[in-house]
Design a protein around this motif. Structure first.
Motif, PDB file in Angstrom:
ATOM      1  N   UNK A  80       0.908  -1.146   0.047  1.00 43.35           N
ATOM      2  CA  UNK A  80      -0.001   0.164  -0.022  1.00 43.35           C
ATOM      3  C   UNK A  80       0.913   1.148   0.088  1.00 43.35           C
ATOM      4  N   UNK A  81       1.924   1.341   0.766  1.00 39.24           N
ATOM      5  CA  UNK A  81       2.842   2.353   0.773  1.00 39.24           C
ATOM      6  C   UNK A  81       3.434   2.541  -0.564  1.00 39.24           C
ATOM      7  N   UNK A  82       4.006   1.384  -1.214  1.00 39.94           N
ATOM      8  CA  UNK A  82       4.530   1.662  -2.434  1.00 39.94           C
ATOM      9  C   UNK A  82       3.499   1.976  -3.494  1.00 39.94           C
ATOM     10  N   UNK A  83       2.518   1.540  -3.419  1.00 43.50           N
ATOM     11  CA  UNK A  83       1.315   2.100  -4.292  1.00 43.50           C
ATOM     12  C   UNK A  83       0.896   3.674  -4.220  1.00 43.50           C
ATOM     13  N   UNK A  84       0.945   4.139  -2.902  1.00 47.00           N
ATOM     14  CA  UNK A  84       0.817   5.329  -2.555  1.00 47.00           C
ATOM     15  C   UNK A  84       2.099   6.185  -3.252  1.00 47.00           C
ATOM     16  N   UNK A  85       3.099   5.765  -3.058  1.00 45.12           N
ATOM     17  CA  UNK A  85       4.340   6.755  -3.501  1.00 45.12           C
ATOM     18  C   UNK A  85       4.211   6.676  -4.985  1.00 45.12           C
ATOM     19  N   UNK A  86       3.852   5.501  -5.565  1.00 41.53           N
ATOM     20  CA  UNK A  86       3.995   5.246  -7.259  1.00 41.53           C
ATOM     21  C   UNK A  86       2.775   6.453  -7.893  1.00 41.53           C
ATOM     22  N   UNK A  87       1.552   6.351  -7.072  1.00 43.64           N
ATOM     23  CA  UNK A  87       0.555   7.290  -7.279  1.00 43.64           C
ATOM     24  C   UNK A  87       1.115   8.590  -7.128  1.00 43.64           C
ATOM     25  N   UNK A  88       1.710   9.007  -6.106  1.00 47.40           N
ATOM     26  CA  UNK A  88       2.391  10.309  -5.881  1.00 47.40           C
ATOM     27  C   UNK A  88       3.214  10.645  -7.291  1.00 47.40           C
ATOM     28  N   UNK A  89       4.032   9.874  -7.686  1.00 53.10           N
ATOM     29  CA  UNK A  89       4.836  10.074  -8.863  1.00 53.10           C
ATOM     30  C   UNK A  89       3.905  10.442 -10.123  1.00 53.10           C
TER      31      UNK A  89
END
Length: 187
Positions: free
Chosen positions: A10-19
């Motif tokens: 979830x954290x990885x996905x959140x960071x990717x969505x931030x990009x």
């Protein structure tokens, strides 16, 4: 699969969505020959002694496809806002009508369109790199978990999950780039 060691996808996905969100914001700032209120967002006006975003000293509207209007609330700031627009590097010549600043958006020539598509491609590449960096962080987490007792099956599962997430986000970057390039090249 053991429940003891989990990777925070979830954290990885959140960071990717931030990009991805950052990419959308960069794309919005690209001038495409079509008027957009987001074109003037980065413009700062020296209002009351401090730099203020232009959308905080007036109302930004897009009444026509090739026109942005800014209705400045304080008459004393009209000149400063006009100066800020001229110096912003947008390449737009503001026209004054009382407290309303009109920004006619000129047609883009072919050379400028191609240049903007290259800029859009650079923005997309930066987003891809950011997503890959997040992927690398996720893979590093998996390696650390492996060294602290994660089974090989779990490792393969989590690596697959992280890779799948990465592929999905890279595909959405590519989609956004295609759409933006089509918008830029539209005459």
């Amino acid at each position: 699969m053991s429940d003891e060691i989990e990777i925070d996808t979830d954290d990885l996905e959140r960071r990717m969505k931030g990009a991805m969100e950052s990419l959308r914001h960069e794309f919005a700032s690209l001038r495409t020959g079509r008027a957009s209120a987001s074109m003037v967002e980065p413009i700062m006006v020296d209002a009351y002694g401090s730099p203020t975003p232009i959308n905080q000293i007036g109302t930004v509207n897009v009444p026509e496809p090739r026109m942005v209007t800014i209705n400045i609330w304080d008459k004393g700031l009209v000149g400063k806002a006009e100066k800020a627009i001229r110096e912003s590097g947008l390449g737009i010549n503001p026209q004054l009508n009382g407290t309303i600043i009109m920004l006619p958006i000129p047609e883009l020539n072919e050379e400028r369109r191609r240049e903007l598509t290259r800029v859009a491609a650079q923005y997309a590449e930066h987003a891809r790199v950011a997503i890959r960096n997040v992927r690398r962080d996720g893979m590093d987490q998996i390696k650390k978990a492996k060294s602290s007792g994660m089974s090989e099956d779990d490792q393969k599962f989590w690596e697959g999950a992280v890779q799948e997430l990465t592929d999905k986000m890279i595909a959405s970057v590519d989609q956004a780039l295609e759409a933006k390039q089509a918008e830029i090249m539209q005459v």
